[in-house]
Structure formats: structure tokens, C-alpha cells
Design a protein around this motif. Structure first.
Motif, PDB file in Angstrom:
ATOM      1  N   UNK A   1      11.436  70.488   9.401  1.00 49.96           N
ATOM      2  CA  UNK A   1      11.333  70.030   8.008  1.00 49.96           C
ATOM      3  C   UNK A   1      11.176  71.186   7.007  1.00 49.96           C
ATOM      4  N   UNK A   2      11.338  72.410   7.433  1.00 47.04           N
ATOM      5  CA  UNK A   2      11.198  73.554   6.531  1.00 47.04           C
ATOM      6  C   UNK A   2      12.574  73.871   5.965  1.00 47.04           C
ATOM      7  N   UNK A   3      12.727  73.816   4.582  1.00 48.27           N
ATOM      8  CA  UNK A   3      14.058  74.091   4.015  1.00 48.27           C
ATOM      9  C   UNK A   3      14.350  75.594   4.012  1.00 48.27           C
ATOM     10  N   UNK A   4      15.601  75.919   3.878  1.00 45.97           N
ATOM     11  CA  UNK A   4      15.997  77.313   3.842  1.00 45.97           C
ATOM     12  C   UNK A   4      15.747  77.944   2.476  1.00 45.97           C
ATOM     13  N   UNK A   5      15.547  79.229   2.395  1.00 43.30           N
ATOM     14  CA  UNK A   5      15.265  79.949   1.163  1.00 43.30           C
ATOM     15  C   UNK A   5      16.473  80.688   0.619  1.00 43.30           C
ATOM     16  N   UNK A   6      17.571  80.673   1.295  1.00 46.74           N
ATOM     17  CA  UNK A   6      18.781  81.357   0.855  1.00 46.74           C
ATOM     18  C   UNK A   6      19.873  80.322   0.686  1.00 46.74           C
ATOM     19  N   UNK A   7      20.671  80.546  -0.374  1.00 45.72           N
ATOM     20  CA  UNK A   7      21.773  79.635  -0.646  1.00 45.72           C
ATOM     21  C   UNK A   7      22.958  80.001   0.222  1.00 45.72           C
ATOM     22  N   UNK A   8      23.960  79.144   0.134  1.00 44.72           N
ATOM     23  CA  UNK A   8      25.168  79.397   0.941  1.00 44.72           C
ATOM     24  C   UNK A   8      25.911  80.625   0.459  1.00 44.72           C
ATOM     25  N   UNK A   9      25.846  80.881  -0.907  1.00 39.96           N
ATOM     26  CA  UNK A   9      26.518  82.080  -1.399  1.00 39.96           C
ATOM     27  C   UNK A   9      25.828  83.338  -0.902  1.00 39.96           C
TER      28      UNK A   9
ATOM     29  N   UNK B   1      24.191  83.584   1.842  1.00 34.12           N
ATOM     30  CA  UNK B   1      24.476  83.744   3.285  1.00 34.12           C
ATOM     31  C   UNK B   1      25.934  84.054   3.559  1.00 34.12           C
ATOM     32  N   UNK B   2      26.782  83.985   2.503  1.00 34.70           N
ATOM     33  CA  UNK B   2      28.202  84.246   2.698  1.00 34.70           C
ATOM     34  C   UNK B   2      28.925  83.097   3.343  1.00 34.70           C
ATOM     35  N   UNK B   3      28.445  81.849   3.138  1.00 35.20           N
ATOM     36  CA  UNK B   3      29.069  80.691   3.763  1.00 35.20           C
ATOM     37  C   UNK B   3      29.667  79.749   2.732  1.00 35.20           C
TER      38      UNK B   3
ATOM     39  N   UNK C   1      34.486  81.012  -1.488  1.00 35.54           N
ATOM     40  CA  UNK C   1      34.392  82.470  -1.540  1.00 35.54           C
ATOM     41  C   UNK C   1      34.463  83.021  -0.143  1.00 35.54           C
ATOM     42  N   UNK C   2      35.233  84.063   0.044  1.00 36.77           N
ATOM     43  CA  UNK C   2      35.359  84.683   1.367  1.00 36.77           C
ATOM     44  C   UNK C   2      34.148  85.546   1.637  1.00 36.77           C
TER      45      UNK C   2
END
Length: 256
Positions: A233-241, A243-245, A249-250
Motif C-alpha cells: 500500500x505504499x505509493x511510489x515517489x517518482x513519476x513515470x517521466x 523513471x523514463x517510462x 517520451x523515449x
């Protein structure tokens, strides 16, 4: 008498003999002929021809004569030995009429007998019969052959091979008749269909094919990745951009 030959040759062909008047007579020697040599039967005089064996000088039996010692024919040949079984005849056991030599020798030694002659004389007046021994322990056990004389011991061997049936192709004829009967039964059946019997291997192969087809038609839900319970239940602190996902965007595009 004179000799027209040379003196050495003349001496070799002449022999001196003493005549009736006491004088010496010169008698010429005659050469021995080959015919005389062959008729002389002398081992040293007989000559042999080239490529042939030396003729014998002994009087031999005719050609059909057999040399050696004649042995009487054996009445018991290989056929009698292999085809006839001689049963064992046990030795007769000592009975009550036999003498007990151990006891006789013991008594003779006690009586002062010192040699064999005295022992023979002592035995003429003393006679000790052999006492049969009683059965040691329990009585004799009854074995199957005592009750059934034809009883055989050991492991039963396999029956003999039916050579007559093998050489006569009896088994082949039986299988041929069985196949003809099965074909006739299949032809006389009302449906005319032949029932194929499935083996265990073919049955398992069909079951595996059915299960594989069901997995293709109804695939299983995707399996969730392993994650510890305290982090579910712990959300992530980094966005997809970050993380490069990002899908727009490549990941190899540099930040400008």
C-alpha cells in the motif's frame, strides 16, 4: 693267367683261391647283377628307384591284414551306458550275526594277548556279537517319499518345447483362424464400425491435448509480481517521466 687290364683293376677283379695241389689259382670276380640284388632279400644290397620307396626285404602278410593286439569287443558300449540307468545297491548294514571287533580287541588286550597269532587263537574260543544301536533321539521322521513313492523333490522345471507343433506351424494356423474369425465378426456387425481400443499412453496424450486447448481458449489471469505485504500500500515517489517510462517520451531522449 694273364690280365690285359691295368694291374690295380686286374687285382680288384680277381680273387686268389688255393687249388687241390696246394697252389694258388686266380679266379676272376663277376659283378653282382641288379636282379640278384632284388632277389637277395638283404637290407644293404637292395636298391631303391628314384622317387619310389625302398622295396621291403621282409615277408609281410597280405594287404587286408590288421596289425596290433586284438581286443575283445566291449559288451557295454556308449548306447548301453547312456540309455540304461544302474540303480545304486546300498551295502548291507551290519546285523546281529556280525562280531564286535572293537569289543573283541579290548577284551583280548585285557586278557594279555600280545600279537596277532595269539589274537587269532583267542578269538576261536571267544565270540562277541554286535549289539545293534538304538535310535538316537526322537523316532525317524516321515518324509513325503515314504508315503508317496512317486514323489519328486526339487523345483519343477518348465514343460518341454512342443517341437512337433513348432515344426508343423500349428500356432501359425491357429492365429490365422483367429484373425479370419475376427474379420468375419466385424463384417457381420450391424454398424460395420470398428471400435479402436485406446492404450494408456494414447489416453494420456488425448487428455494433455485437451487441457492445452483449454488454456489457449481460456488463459489464466496474469500472475501478480511478488511484493512484501508492508510495501503493497505504499505509493511510489517518482513519476513515470522521472523513471523514463512515459509512453510519449523515449527513455533515450536527453533532457533539454
Amino acid at each position: 693267367q694273364g690280365c690285359s687290364s691295368s694291374p690295380p683293376l686286374c687285382r680288384s677283379l680277381q680273387r686268389a683261391e688255393r687249388g687241390a695241389s696246394g697252389g694258388l689259382l686266380i679266379v676272376p670276380l663277376v659283378a653282382m647283377s641288379e636282379e640278384y640284388r632284388s632277389r637277395s632279400n638283404h637290407a644293404l644290397l637292395v636298391k631303391d628307384d628314384v622317387g619310389k620307396s625302398k622295396p621291403t626285404v621282409y615277408t609281410l602278410p597280405p594287404e587286408g591284414h590288421a596289425y596290433g593286439l586284438t581286443q575283445p569287443p566291449d559288451q557295454e558300449g556308449a548306447r548301453e551306458v547312456t540309455m540304461h540307468w544302474a540303480a545304486h545297491v546300498p551295502r548291507r548294514k551290519p546285523g546281529a550275526e556280525c562280531q564286535d571287533f572293537r569289543k573283541l580287541n579290548r577284551l583280548a588286550a585285557t586278557s594279555g594277548v600280545r600279537n596277532a597269532s595269539e589274537l587269532a587263537e583267542w578269538r576261536t574260543t571267544n565270540d562277541v556279537k554286535l549289539v545293534p544301536k538304538g535310535p538316537a533321539g526322537s523316532g525317524p521322521k516321515v518324509i513325503p517319499s515314504d508315503v508317496i513313492p512317486s514323489f519328486a523333490y526339487g523345483k519343477k522345471s518348465r514343460p518341454s518345447t512342443p517341437i512337433a507343433s513348432v515344426m508343423g506351424n500349428h500356432y501359425g494356423l491357429e492365429q490365422e483362424e483367429l484373425l479370419n474369425f475376427q474379420y468375419k465378426k466385424l463384417a457381420d456387425s450391424p454398424s460395420g464400425k470398428r471400435v479402436v481400443k485406446m492404450t494408456a499412453a494414447s489416453t494420456r496424450q488425448i487428455e494433455h491435448a485437451r487441457s492445452a486447448r483449454q488454456l489457449v481458449d481460456n488463459p489464466l489471469p496474469p500472475k501478480e509480481h511478488f511484493k512484501m505485504a508492508k510495501f503493497k500500500n505504499v505509493p511510489g515517489k517518482m513519476t513515470a517521466d522521472q523513471l523514463g517510462r512515459s509512453p510519449m517520451r523515449s527513455a533515450s531522449l536527453p533532457n533539454l
